[in-house]
Design a protein around this motif. Structure first.
Motif, PDB file in Angstrom:
ATOM      1  N   HIS A 174     -18.235 -11.596 -68.082  1.00 13.25           N
ATOM      2  CA  HIS A 174     -19.583 -11.957 -67.684  1.00 13.25           C
ATOM      3  C   HIS A 174     -19.703 -11.935 -66.159  1.00 13.25           C
ATOM      4  N   LEU A 175     -20.885 -11.580 -65.702  1.00  9.42           N
ATOM      5  CA  LEU A 175     -21.136 -11.445 -64.274  1.00  9.42           C
ATOM      6  C   LEU A 175     -22.098 -12.512 -63.773  1.00  9.42           C
ATOM      7  N   ALA A 176     -21.880 -12.925 -62.540  1.00  7.02           N
ATOM      8  CA  ALA A 176     -22.845 -13.738 -61.794  1.00  7.02           C
ATOM      9  C   ALA A 176     -22.814 -13.241 -60.345  1.00  7.02           C
ATOM     10  N   PHE A 177     -23.979 -13.191 -59.725  1.00 10.64           N
ATOM     11  CA  PHE A 177     -24.107 -12.605 -58.394  1.00 10.64           C
ATOM     12  C   PHE A 177     -24.345 -13.685 -57.349  1.00 10.64           C
ATOM     13  N   VAL A 178     -23.707 -13.515 -56.209  1.00 10.85           N
ATOM     14  CA  VAL A 178     -23.940 -14.376 -55.045  1.00 10.85           C
ATOM     15  C   VAL A 178     -25.134 -13.800 -54.293  1.00 10.85           C
ATOM     16  N   LEU A 179     -26.200 -14.578 -54.187  1.00  9.65           N
ATOM     17  CA  LEU A 179     -27.441 -14.106 -53.580  1.00  9.65           C
ATOM     18  C   LEU A 179     -27.587 -14.670 -52.174  1.00  9.65           C
ATOM     19  N   SER A 180     -28.072 -13.843 -51.295  1.00 15.77           N
ATOM     20  CA  SER A 180     -28.241 -14.267 -49.908  1.00 15.77           C
ATOM     21  C   SER A 180     -29.355 -15.297 -49.783  1.00 15.77           C
ATOM     22  N   PRO A 181     -29.102 -16.392 -49.069  1.00 13.17           N
ATOM     23  CA  PRO A 181     -30.179 -17.350 -48.799  1.00 13.17           C
ATOM     24  C   PRO A 181     -31.063 -16.914 -47.635  1.00 13.17           C
ATOM     25  N   TYR A 182     -30.669 -15.864 -46.945  1.00 12.54           N
ATOM     26  CA  TYR A 182     -31.403 -15.405 -45.761  1.00 12.54           C
ATOM     27  C   TYR A 182     -32.168 -14.121 -46.083  1.00 12.54           C
ATOM     28  N   ALA A 183     -33.314 -13.969 -45.441  1.00 11.17           N
ATOM     29  CA  ALA A 183     -34.087 -12.736 -45.586  1.00 11.17           C
ATOM     30  C   ALA A 183     -33.539 -11.620 -44.714  1.00 11.17           C
ATOM     31  N   HIS A 184     -32.894 -11.970 -43.622  1.00 11.44           N
ATOM     32  CA  HIS A 184     -32.320 -10.965 -42.729  1.00 11.44           C
ATOM     33  C   HIS A 184     -31.149 -11.619 -42.009  1.00 11.44           C
ATOM     34  N   ALA A 224     -24.857  -5.778 -50.829  1.00 14.39           N
ATOM     35  CA  ALA A 224     -24.991  -5.606 -49.387  1.00 14.39           C
ATOM     36  C   ALA A 224     -23.609  -5.566 -48.731  1.00 14.39           C
ATOM     37  N   VAL A 225     -23.461  -4.670 -47.774  1.00 13.56           N
ATOM     38  CA  VAL A 225     -22.172  -4.498 -47.109  1.00 13.56           C
ATOM     39  C   VAL A 225     -22.145  -5.198 -45.753  1.00 13.56           C
ATOM     40  N   ASP A 226     -23.021  -4.816 -44.863  1.00 11.52           N
ATOM     41  CA  ASP A 226     -23.002  -5.380 -43.508  1.00 11.52           C
ATOM     42  C   ASP A 226     -24.174  -6.311 -43.229  1.00 11.52           C
ATOM     43  N   GLU A 227     -25.293  -6.085 -43.924  1.00  8.12           N
ATOM     44  CA  GLU A 227     -26.529  -6.774 -43.569  1.00  8.12           C
ATOM     45  C   GLU A 227     -27.346  -7.012 -44.832  1.00  8.12           C
ATOM     46  N   VAL A 228     -27.960  -8.191 -44.917  1.00 10.06           N
ATOM     47  CA  VAL A 228     -28.904  -8.469 -46.005  1.00 10.06           C
ATOM     48  C   VAL A 228     -30.322  -8.328 -45.462  1.00 10.06           C
ATOM     49  N   ARG A 229     -31.233  -7.883 -46.341  1.00  4.94           N
ATOM     50  CA  ARG A 229     -32.589  -7.556 -45.872  1.00  4.94           C
ATOM     51  C   ARG A 229     -33.690  -8.269 -46.648  1.00  4.94           C
ATOM     52  N   PHE A 230     -33.345  -9.073 -47.632  1.00  2.32           N
ATOM     53  CA  PHE A 230     -34.361  -9.949 -48.241  1.00  2.32           C
ATOM     54  C   PHE A 230     -33.651 -11.108 -48.917  1.00  2.32           C
ATOM     55  N   ALA A 231     -34.311 -12.228 -48.996  1.00  4.54           N
ATOM     56  CA  ALA A 231     -33.745 -13.412 -49.626  1.00  4.54           C
ATOM     57  C   ALA A 231     -33.560 -13.138 -51.110  1.00  4.54           C
ATOM     58  N   GLY A 232     -32.311 -13.228 -51.564  1.00  7.22           N
ATOM     59  CA  GLY A 232     -31.998 -12.919 -52.949  1.00  7.22           C
ATOM     60  C   GLY A 232     -31.177 -11.664 -53.104  1.00  7.22           C
ATOM     61  N   GLU A 233     -30.971 -10.903 -52.022  1.00  4.46           N
ATOM     62  CA  GLU A 233     -30.136  -9.718 -52.126  1.00  4.46           C
ATOM     63  C   GLU A 233     -28.698 -10.145 -52.415  1.00  4.46           C
ATOM     64  N   ALA A 234     -28.047  -9.455 -53.350  1.00  6.46           N
ATOM     65  CA  ALA A 234     -26.692  -9.819 -53.759  1.00  6.46           C
ATOM     66  C   ALA A 234     -25.672  -9.329 -52.749  1.00  6.46           C
ATOM     67  N   VAL A 235     -24.678 -10.190 -52.487  1.00 10.84           N
ATOM     68  CA  VAL A 235     -23.606  -9.848 -51.536  1.00 10.84           C
ATOM     69  C   VAL A 235     -22.233  -9.843 -52.190  1.00 10.84           C
ATOM     70  N   ALA A 236     -22.117 -10.425 -53.385  1.00  9.40           N
ATOM     71  CA  ALA A 236     -20.835 -10.456 -54.090  1.00  9.40           C
ATOM     72  C   ALA A 236     -21.105 -10.688 -55.568  1.00  9.40           C
ATOM     73  N   VAL A 237     -20.109 -10.343 -56.401  1.00 12.39           N
ATOM     74  CA  VAL A 237     -20.239 -10.546 -57.836  1.00 12.39           C
ATOM     75  C   VAL A 237     -18.956 -11.174 -58.354  1.00 12.39           C
ATOM     76  N   VAL A 238     -19.122 -12.167 -59.214  1.00  8.16           N
ATOM     77  CA  VAL A 238     -17.994 -12.843 -59.848  1.00  8.16           C
ATOM     78  C   VAL A 238     -17.883 -12.336 -61.281  1.00  8.16           C
ATOM     79  N   VAL A 239     -16.682 -11.936 -61.666  1.00  8.82           N
ATOM     80  CA  VAL A 239     -16.400 -11.451 -63.015  1.00  8.82           C
ATOM     81  C   VAL A 239     -15.524 -12.495 -63.696  1.00  8.82           C
ATOM     82  N   ALA A 240     -16.009 -13.030 -64.826  1.00  6.54           N
ATOM     83  CA  ALA A 240     -15.291 -14.149 -65.435  1.00  6.54           C
ATOM     84  C   ALA A 240     -15.304 -14.041 -66.952  1.00  6.54           C
TER      85      ALA A 240
END
Length: 793
Positions: free
Chosen positions: A45-55, A106-122
């Motif tokens: 199962h997957l869950a995504f780490v979402l950015s709290p920042y818009a930029h 996202a690799v280097d930069e996030v561009r909207f609040a909620g963009e995923a930056v990592a994924v957990v596989v469990a």
């Protein structure tokens, strides 16, 4: 379609209000949505780490603590996924379009609040959710721009490096006589219109399940509207053979266009299943849906109309700016609303001189793509608002202004100023019938006698007469620069050895009643009994390729393909039956599951008896040159567009004290060409109007200056409930398309297209005596009560 109809006289299924086949099992709770599918053994199962920042710049991501959690199999970042999935990009071939790509994480930069930056596989969803809380991300916040008006300011922060000045696209168009039209005008009517940002909020959030099989194959279950396009995209961006992929769409709890997007989570889920060789599942929650599902309608329109003393529009200018969000989303890109509004705004009116500038801008907000109606609720809010303003300036009735400007039926087919052909229609007839049903003249007479303020409420009436673009084929998508959208759809019709009929179509259902309506089409064209027809769709391994389900396409493209395939199958049945009955194919009548010689119904064969011959299950030989079986496939690419039309009339009461809006009457006269199932069409209209009520009166995404969504729960993003939806009067006019196979036109989006302008105009009419300007939505009580107070009401 053949002009010889003698071999299919048993028509009657199309046009009947047949009960939906889907309702029985869905109402019994037997539907199987993605999250209901049995999870295979060892599913991750997957869950995504979402950015709290818009930029923000991503400085570091520490996954060590999350990876150490018992039950977590892996934690991956954008750099990890970049090795598995290519950057995704929407291909749009328009002059002036700036291509941009998106990493699935996202690799280097996030561009909207909620963009995923990592994924957990469990090993379980619960462990995956716990794991994302342990991922430590160090961000460097960066300046943010969220508003259309600010995006192109030279001082605004750059959203995408490949989108200079934050302009995704700018298009221009003009006819030669626009300047002359304005010079000759007795009046110039202008207005700025603002549309709020919304999304669809289907009852079922998105989800997917990827199941590896033998030899490197992958079965991918998804709540998507575009399974064939998803399969092609997975192959392209995962760099795998398309033949190893199968996409299956189970039951879908609403799509409305937002599930016609291709999302990063789907690519991540498929990539990890292929890498780990274990089933991988992801189910979205409502908070994630509101943050990351594609949004729509964040538009600004500046419209000017050159008008003579009779209220005739001599020329029209439109300056359109749309917010594309942080990325140009797949597969339609960020110009769907931009080009759509520019091309559709002239509607049912004889406007022959027209110019526009249409601009799509980038901001630090969620990507914008398709939602039911696309640009049409907003562009018709603009042009219908202009029609009302012409009426006020010239002291004419708003309905009369519309009637004076409409293309009359006698002039159809009509090609409008941007080259779109209206083959048939009923613009004037629809408006006149709607006015009669709504008792429009009586309402106006009461207003004149009593005024608009009665019993503490301001009462008004609003009209929207519109054209609905539907069934767009390849020429229509090419005109809008979308080269990766095929346009055609396909159908396969099989008469089985028992004589029963199986139909496969390249669409995917999400609540529209496809299993019923497509069966009606096949039964009608084939001459079969309706109860003998079974429809399958939503599986790339079972049905032929197609463009799939969005933009009011199903009846036009899928229905057209099934008509053509059914005709082929019917003609083959007739040839075999003629040989068995010692007659000629031209003299065989196919009706109600039987074939007989014209004029001699006693000499009849059933589908089953003819199928026995086709499948070599009796002592009859096939006619010379005939192949075994009865299985026919055909493809259908419709014209540029198929144009439906309708008139909506809304009657509202605005509370003078608190600004609440009650809908006291609602009338629709709709023309979707040849009607397949009136009951289902009525349901489509009602559901669309319900969404239009939400859009016009309550729904809105609000971003603060830091790019944070302040309406990211259903406590703040308000949806209409049953008490907000009025009783309806609905009538239909049928003007079958002469350009589209089957005569069908689209119906799926008409409800919301008409509801938004009709309600906005009705509220404006209710407050007419206060001389307030209603040019924005949503028309929430706080806004309206403030306008009333400021006007001294």
């Amino acid at each position: 379609m053949s002009s010889d109809r003698r071999s299919a006289v048993g028509h009657g299924a199309v046009g009947q209000s047949v009960l939906r086949r889907e309702d029985d099992y869905l109402l019994r709770g037997q539907g199987r949505f993605v999250d209901d599918l049995p999870a295979p053994l060892n599913t991750l199962h997957l869950a995504f780490v979402l950015s709290p920042y818009a930029h923000a710049r991503i400085l570091s991501i520490d996954v060590s603590e999350a990876r150490a959690l018992d039950g977590v199999v892996d934690v991956l970042t954008g750099e990890d996924l970049a090795a598995l999935v290519k950057p995704i990009a929407a291909q749009i071939e328009l002059p002036g379009y700036n291509l941009n790509t998106r990493d699935v994480l996202a690799v280097d930069e996030v561009r909207f609040a909620g963009e995923a930056v990592a994924v957990v596989v469990a090993e379980s969803q619960y462990i995956a959710e716990d794991g994302i809380e342990l991922v430590q991300v160090d961000y460097e916040p960066l300046p943010v721009v969220t508003e259309i008006e600010e995006a192109t300011d030279p001082a605004a922060p750059q959203v995408n490096p490949t989108v200079p000045g934050n302009v995704y696209y700018e298009g221009r168009f003009t006819t030669d006589g626009v300047a002359a039209g304005f010079e000759a005008a007795a009046h110039v009517i202008s207005e700025d219109f603002r549309s709020n940002r919304v999304t669809a909020v289907p009852i079922e959030p998105r989800g997917c399940l990827a199941v590896p099989e033998h030899a490197g194959n992958l079965v991918f279950y998804s709540s998507t509207q575009i399974h064939h396009l998803l399969r092609t995209a997975l192959a392209e961006f995962l760099d795998v053979s398309e033949s190893t992929l199968r996409v299956v769409v189970p039951d879908v709890g609403g799509g409305f266009g937002i599930k016609a997007a291709l999302y990063p989570e789907e690519f991540v889920c498929a990539a990890l299943a292929l890498r780990l060789r274990r089933p991988v599942k992801w189910i979205q929650d409502r908070y994630g849906a509101l943050l990351t599902d594609v949004h729509a309608r964040d538009n600004r329109y500046r419209v000017e109309a050159a008008v003579d003393d009779d209220g005739i529009v001599l020329a029209l200018k439109a300056e359109i700016r749309t917010n594309g969000g942080a990325y140009s989303a797949l597969p339609f890109g960020c110009t769907l609303e931009t080009t759509g509004g520019a091309r559709m705004i002239v509607g049912p009116y004889r406007i022959t001189e027209y110019s526009y500038t249409a601009t799509a801008v980038a901001t630090h907000t969620a990507p914008v793509l398709a939602y039911r109606g696309v640009a049409q609720p907003v562009c018709f809010m603009a042009i219908e608002g202009i029609m009302d303003r012409i009426a006020r300036r010239l002291e004419l009735d708003p309905a009369e202004v519309r009637l004076r400007n409409m293309v009359p039926t006698s002039e159809l087919p009509w090609t409008n100023v941007v080259g779109v052909r209206y083959d048939t229609g009923s613009f004037i007839e629809s408006l006149n019938q709607a006015m009669e049903m709504a008792k429009y003249d009586e309402f106006r007479a009461r207003q004149a006698a009593q005024g608009r303020l009665v019993d503490g409420k301001y009462r008004g009436i609003g009209i929207c007469s519109f054209t609905e673009v539907s069934g767009t084929g390849a020429p229509g998508w090419r005109a809008r620069g979308l080269t990766r959208l095929p346009g055609f759809d396909s159908g396969t019709v099989k008469v089985e050895p028992t004589g029963k009929v199986t139909a496969f179509v390249s669409h995917a259902h999400s609540g529209q009643g496809h299993f019923t309506t497509f069966a009606q089409v096949v039964a009608d064209e084939l001459g079969a009994r309706l109860e003998d027809v079974t429809v399958f769709e939503g599986d790339t391994a079972a049905g032929p390729y197609g463009t799939n389900t969005f933009a009011s396409r199903s009846a036009v493209t899928g229905g057209g393909a099934l008509v053509r395939a059914s005709e082929k199958a019917r003609l083959k049945l007739a040839r075999i039956a003629a040989d068995m009955l010692e007659s000629t194919p031209e003299d065989i009548v196919v009706s109600d599951g039987q074939m007989f010689v014209a004029g001699v119904p006693s000499r009849a064969l059933t589908f089953g008896e003819v199928a026995e011959t086709a499948y070599a299950m009796n002592t009859f030989d096939l006619p010379e040159g005939e192949s075994f079986g009865i299985e026919e496939t055909d493809f259908y690419d419709p014209p540029l567009v198929t144009m439906a039309n309708a008139t909506h009339i809304a009657q509202v009461a605005v509370d003078a004290g608190d600004g609440t809006v009650d809908i006291e009457g609602y009338t629709v006269v709709h023309d979707c060409g040849r009607i397949i199932n009136p009951m289902i069409v009525d349901g489509q209209v009602m559901g669309g109007v319900a969404q239009g009520i939400g859009e016009a009166l309550m729904e809105e995404f609000v971003y603060d200056p830091d790019g944070q969504v302040r309406t990211a729960t259903l406590a703040d993003y308000l949806l209409p409930s049953s008490v907000d939806v009025p009783n309806f009067q609905i009538a239909h006019i049928e003007s079958p398309s002469i350009d589209a196979v089957g005569g069908f036109k689209g119906v799926g989006e008409g409800g919301v297209i008409g509801a938004v302008p009709a309600l906005v105009n009705a509220v404006a009419d209710a407050l007419f005596d206060l001389d307030v300007n209603v040019n924005t939505k949503p028309l929430r009580p706080a806004l309206l009560s403030g306008l009333i107070r400021e006007a001294g009401g």
